[in-house]
Scaffold this active site. Structure first.
Site, PDB file in Angstrom:
ATOM      1  N   LYS A 289      85.301   2.018   7.965  1.00 37.97           N
ATOM      2  CA  LYS A 289      86.037   3.062   7.253  1.00 37.97           C
ATOM      3  C   LYS A 289      87.514   2.671   7.190  1.00 37.97           C
ATOM      4  O   LYS A 289      88.117   2.323   8.197  1.00 37.97           O
ATOM      5  CB  LYS A 289      85.871   4.407   7.976  1.00 37.97           C
ATOM      6  CG  LYS A 289      86.353   5.603   7.184  1.00 37.97           C
ATOM      7  CD  LYS A 289      85.966   6.916   7.846  1.00 37.97           C
ATOM      8  CE  LYS A 289      86.381   8.103   6.988  1.00 37.97           C
ATOM      9  NZ  LYS A 289      85.985   9.400   7.587  1.00 37.97           N
ATOM     10  N   GLU A 378      75.247  22.727  10.018  1.00 39.49           N
ATOM     11  CA  GLU A 378      75.758  24.090  10.106  1.00 39.49           C
ATOM     12  C   GLU A 378      74.689  25.089  10.533  1.00 39.49           C
ATOM     13  O   GLU A 378      74.945  25.989  11.342  1.00 39.49           O
ATOM     14  CB  GLU A 378      76.370  24.508   8.760  1.00 39.49           C
ATOM     15  CG  GLU A 378      77.653  23.774   8.401  1.00 39.49           C
ATOM     16  CD  GLU A 378      77.414  22.411   7.771  1.00 39.49           C
ATOM     17  OE1 GLU A 378      78.395  21.693   7.516  1.00 39.49           O
ATOM     18  OE2 GLU A 378      76.228  22.068   7.520  1.00 39.49           O
ATOM     19  N   ARG A 406      75.419  27.153   3.964  1.00 39.45           N
ATOM     20  CA  ARG A 406      74.220  26.405   4.363  1.00 39.45           C
ATOM     21  C   ARG A 406      73.511  27.032   5.562  1.00 39.45           C
ATOM     22  O   ARG A 406      72.432  26.594   5.945  1.00 39.45           O
ATOM     23  CB  ARG A 406      74.625  24.962   4.693  1.00 39.45           C
ATOM     24  CG  ARG A 406      75.258  24.232   3.514  1.00 39.45           C
ATOM     25  CD  ARG A 406      76.221  23.149   3.977  1.00 39.45           C
ATOM     26  NE  ARG A 406      75.576  22.030   4.596  1.00 39.45           N
ATOM     27  CZ  ARG A 406      75.251  20.888   3.973  1.00 39.45           C
ATOM     28  NH1 ARG A 406      75.492  20.761   2.692  1.00 39.45           N
ATOM     29  NH2 ARG A 406      74.685  19.900   4.617  1.00 39.45           N
TER      30      ARG A 406
END
Length: 636
Positions: A289, A378, A406
Site C-alpha cells: 500500500k 458491521e 449493513r
C-alpha cells in the site's frame, strides 16, 4: 525520459490506446501513472495509498482484458484512481471528489468502464458472480468478469457468502485478491488475515496440474463434470505434500499465487494464462500500500487519505490546531469513552476496522484489553456487542452511519428485540462531504425510528454528546443510539464532569413570537445563527433543541403547538420518514392544527462536495434556514 519528450500517459485516453503500447513500455507507463496520482492528490486530497498499490495490476488488467466488454468490479473503490485515469477521465481527474466533478469511487452513472458501484467493502465477489452468471445465461461466451478485492475486505461476511456461492455455481469468475496486509488504518483483523500471510503455493505445481488436466481432457479421460473431483483430489494431494490447507481450493475454487503484484510482466503473463480457464479462480497478489511514494509505504495508516501534502518532501499539510480550535466530535467521543471506562469496568469498545477514524484508538492505547476491532464486519460488530451486553457488559459499538446500513437486521433482531443495555454510536451522521452518496449518513434517522425499544438521540454540541454517552452507559436504558457528525463542534469548554440527561426531553434555547424552529442534532448551531440574523430584521424566531428523535418530547410539542401556528423542523437526514415526519405524525394523531414545514435532505442520493457546499445547496445552512423563515413570514 527527457523533459521535452511526451509522456506515454498523455497518449492514453482509453484502454484501446493502452493496448498499442509494447510490453516493454509498460513499466514507464506505470511510473508515470503513479506520479500523476501523487501530483494530483498533493493538492486535491483523496485516497492515495490504495491506488498507488495497484498501479501495475490496473495497467495489466486493461492491457490483457477488453474493457468495457469485459468487466472489472473494484471492491470499495479506494484503489480505482488509476482505473479512472486510464478510462477517459485523465483530463478531468483534477475534479475528483469536488462539487460537480468526478466521483471518488467507481460509479456506473459516470462511465461505462465502472461496472458496479463501490463505496462499501466486500460486495465485489457477489456482484461480479452475478455478472459472470448473467454472461453465461445470455450466451456471451467470450465475456470475462474480474473482482478485485483487498485482504481486509475479505473479512466481510458478504465476501465469504459470495465465495461460497461461486464455488458451487456455473461461472468463470476471476477473483483477484489484493493482499497488502492493511485495512484503512490498521492491519486486517482475524484468522483470514493470518492465513493469507502464511499461504504459499508452488508455481511449478500449478503449472504441472494445469498441463496434466489438459492432457486428460485431450485423451477424453476428463470431462467438465469430472473436473471438480480432480480438483479435490489434487487439493488433498497438495495438502499432504505441503502440510498446508488452502481454503479457496477447499471450496473448489482454483487458486494461483501468491504472486508479486508489482511485477508488470509477470502479471500480464499470469492473467493471459488463466484468463480463459473455466470455473471460478483466485489470483492472490502481494502488494505494498502506497507503493512508489516512500512516506506512504512507511506509514500506510496516515497515507490512506492524507489530505494535502508536499510531494517533494512528503510532509503532510495538517490543519493548524490552536487553543481556540473546537474539538472534533469523534475525538470527544474517544476521550469520553476513556473516561467512562475508567469509571465503569463494564464499559468496552467495539469497532469494525475504524479505531482511528472514530477515535476509539484512545481507549485502545490506554486499555487495549477493553477494545475489540472485529474487522470490516458491521453486522458481526453489532451482534458481538449484543453478546457482550447479554452477559452484563456495557458495549459502546461505534460504526459510521452509512456503514450501519449493513447491520440493520442485527440491530432489530439481536439488540432491540432483547432490549439489551448497550450503546450504538453513529459517527459521520449527516452529510460527510467529498466521499459522496455511498458515505453520507442520510438514512439512519428514518431507518431506525420505527424500531421498538430503541432510544435515538442526536446532540447539538460536544458537551451534549459527552452527557448522552454517560446517560446511555447507566443501566436500565436499553439500546441507546447516539448519532453525531463528521467535523468539529462549536464549544471549547467540554471536558467537565458528566451529568445524566432526562431521556426524551428537549429544551427551549430561545423564545420567539412568529415561528418556532425545532432542530435535531448539530445543525441546530446553524439555526442559532439564522435566528440571530432574523432578530436584526425584527423577525422573532423561537428555537427548540429537541435532542431525541425517540422518544419524542410530546409534552414540549404540545406546548409549542399551543403557542405557534407555524413550525419548521430541521434535520441532517432524509426528509421522508425522519424527524420532521415524526413531528408531523404527532401533530396529526393529536389533531393539533399547526402549519409544519420540514427542512432536510430530499428524496435523492446526494452527490459529493464539501459539507458547506452541500448544506447550502439543500437550504440547510444558516442562510437557507433564514430564507425559509423569511418566505413563510412574507406569506403570512
Amino acid at each position: 525520459m527527457s523533459e521535452t519528450s511526451e509522456r506515454l500517459l498523455d497518449k492514453i485516453e482509453y484502454p484501446s490506446d493502452l493496448k498499442r503500447l509494447s510490453e516493454e513500455q509498460l513499466p514507464q507507463l506505470c511510473k508515470e501513472l503513479r506520479q500523476f496520482i501523487i501530483d494530483e492528490l498533493a493538492n486535491n486530497p483523496g485516497h492515495l495509498g490504495a491506488s498507488l498499490g495497484v498501479i501495475e495490476l490496473t495497467v495489466a488488467l486493461h492491457y490483457v482484458f477488453d474493457m468495457p466488454k469485459d468487466q472489472i468490479v473494484w471492491d470499495v473503490g479506494h484503489q480505482a484512481y488509476g482505473h479512472k485515469i486510464l478510462t477517459g477521465r485523465r483530463t478531468i481527474f483534477h475534479t475528483n471528489r469536488k462539487l460537480g466533478g468526478i466521483c471518488g469511487f467507481p460509479n456506473p452513472h459516470e462511465s461505462e468502464y465502472d461496472s458496479f458501484v463501490a463505496g462499501h467493502a466486500s460486495n465485489s465477489i457477489s456482484a461480479a458472480l452475478g455478472m459472470s452468471i448473467a454472461a453465461k445465461i445470455k450466451g456471451e461466451k467470450d465475456a470475462h468478469v474480474v473482482a478485485v478485492i483487498g485482504d481486509a475486505a475479505m473479512s466481510g461476511g458478504l465476501a465469504f457468502e459470495g465465495l461460497n456461492n461461486a464455488s458451487c455455481s456455473s461461472n468463470d469468475l476471476l477473483i483477484i485478491l489484493n493482499d497488502n496486509h492493511m485495512a484503512i488504518d490498521t492491519p486486517p483483523v482475524g484468522g483470514m488475515s493470518e492465513y493469507l500471510v502464511k499461504l504459499t503455493t508452488s508455481k511449478a505445481y500449478n503449472k504441472w496440474r494445469h498441463r496434466f488436466s489438459l492432457l486428460l481432457m485431450k485423451l477424453g479421460l476428463l470431462k467438465n463434470e469430472g473436473k471438480g473431483r480432480l480438483i479435490r483430489f489434487n487439493n488433498s494431494l497438495k495438502a499432504v505434500i505441503t502440510n498446508q490447507q488452502n481454503i479457496f481450493e477447499g471450496l473448489n475454487v482454483r487458486y494461483f499465487g501468491p504472486a508479486d503484484g508489482h511485477d508488470i510482466f509477470s502479471l500480464i503473463k499470469i492473467l493471459r494464462e488463466i484468463k480463459n480457464y473455466k470455473g471460478p479462480k483466485v489470483l492472490h497478489l502481494k502488494t505494498v500500500k502506497g507503493k512508489g511514494f516512500k512516506p506512504a509505504e512507511e506509514c500506510a495508516a496516515e497515507w490512506h487519505a492524507p489530505g494535502k501534502f508536499n510531494k517533494e518532501t512528503g510532509e503532510r499539510v495538517v490543519p493548524v490546531i490552536t487553543k481556540d480550535t473546537p474539538p472534533l466530535f469523534q475525538d470527544v467521543f474517544g476521550h469520553t469513552l476513556v473516561d467512562l471506562a475508567k469509571m465503569n469496568d463494564k464499559v468496552v469498545g467495539i469497532t469494525p476496522a475504524m479505531p482511528s477514524g472514530c477515535s476509539m484508538s484512545f481507549l485502545m492505547h490506554e486499555m487495549p484489553e477493553r477494545v475489540f476491532d472485529v474487522g470490516i464486519a458491521e453486522g458481526h460488530a453489532v451482534t458481538f456487542s449484543a453478546g457482550l451486553a447479554k452477559q452484563g457488559l456495557m458495549p459502546f459499538c461505534n460504526i459510521y452511519s452509512s456503514f450501519m446500513q449493513r447491520a440493520y437486521d442485527n440491530v432489530i433482531h439481536d439488540v432491540a428485540l432483547q432490549n439489551l443495555d448497550m450503546v450504538i454510536c453513529l459517527d459521520r451522521a449527516g452529510l460527510v462531504g467529498s466521499d459522496g452518496a455511498t458515505h453520507h449518513g442520510a438514512f439512519d434517522l428514518a431507518a431506525f425510528r420505527c424500531v421498538p425499544n430503541l432510544t435515538i438521540a442526536s446532540p447539538m454540541s460536544v458537551v451534549e454528546l459527552r452527557n448522552l454517552m454517560y446517560t446511555a452507559s447507566l443501566p436500565g436504558h436499553g439500546p441507546f443510539m447516539i448519532r453525531y457528525p463528521r467535523g468539529k463542534g462549536v464549544l471549547m469548554d467540554w471536558h467537565h464532569d458528566m451529568v445524566e440527561m432526562q431521556v426524551g426531553k428537549g429544551v427551549c434555547l430561545k423564545e420567539g413570537k412568529d415561528v418556532a424552529l425545532l432542530t435535531l442534532g448539530p445543525l441546530g448551531n446553524q439555526a442559532v445563527i439564522a435566528a440571530r440574523q432574523l432578530e436584526e430584521e425584527e423577525i422573532s424566531v423561537a428555537h427548540y433543541n429537541m435532542l431525541f428523535l425517540k422518544p419524542l418530547d410530546e409534552d414540549l410539542l404540545r406546548e409549542i403547538a399551543s403557542k405557534y401556528k407555524t413550525i419548521i423542523t430541521l434535520e441532517d437526514g432524509v426528509i421522508k420518514g425522519g424527524f420532521g415526519s415524526a413531528v408531523l405524525e404527532f401533530l396529526s394523531d393529536n389533531q393539533l392544527n399547526v402549519e409544519l414545514h420540514r427542512i432536510g435532505l430530499p428524496d435523492e442520493f446526494v452527490a459529493h462536495g464539501t459539507q458547506e457546499e452541500l448544506y447550502h445547496i439543500y437550504g440547510m445552512d444558516a442562510e437557507g434556514i433564514a430564507n425559509k423563515v423569511r418566505s413563510l413570514c412574507l406569506k403570512a
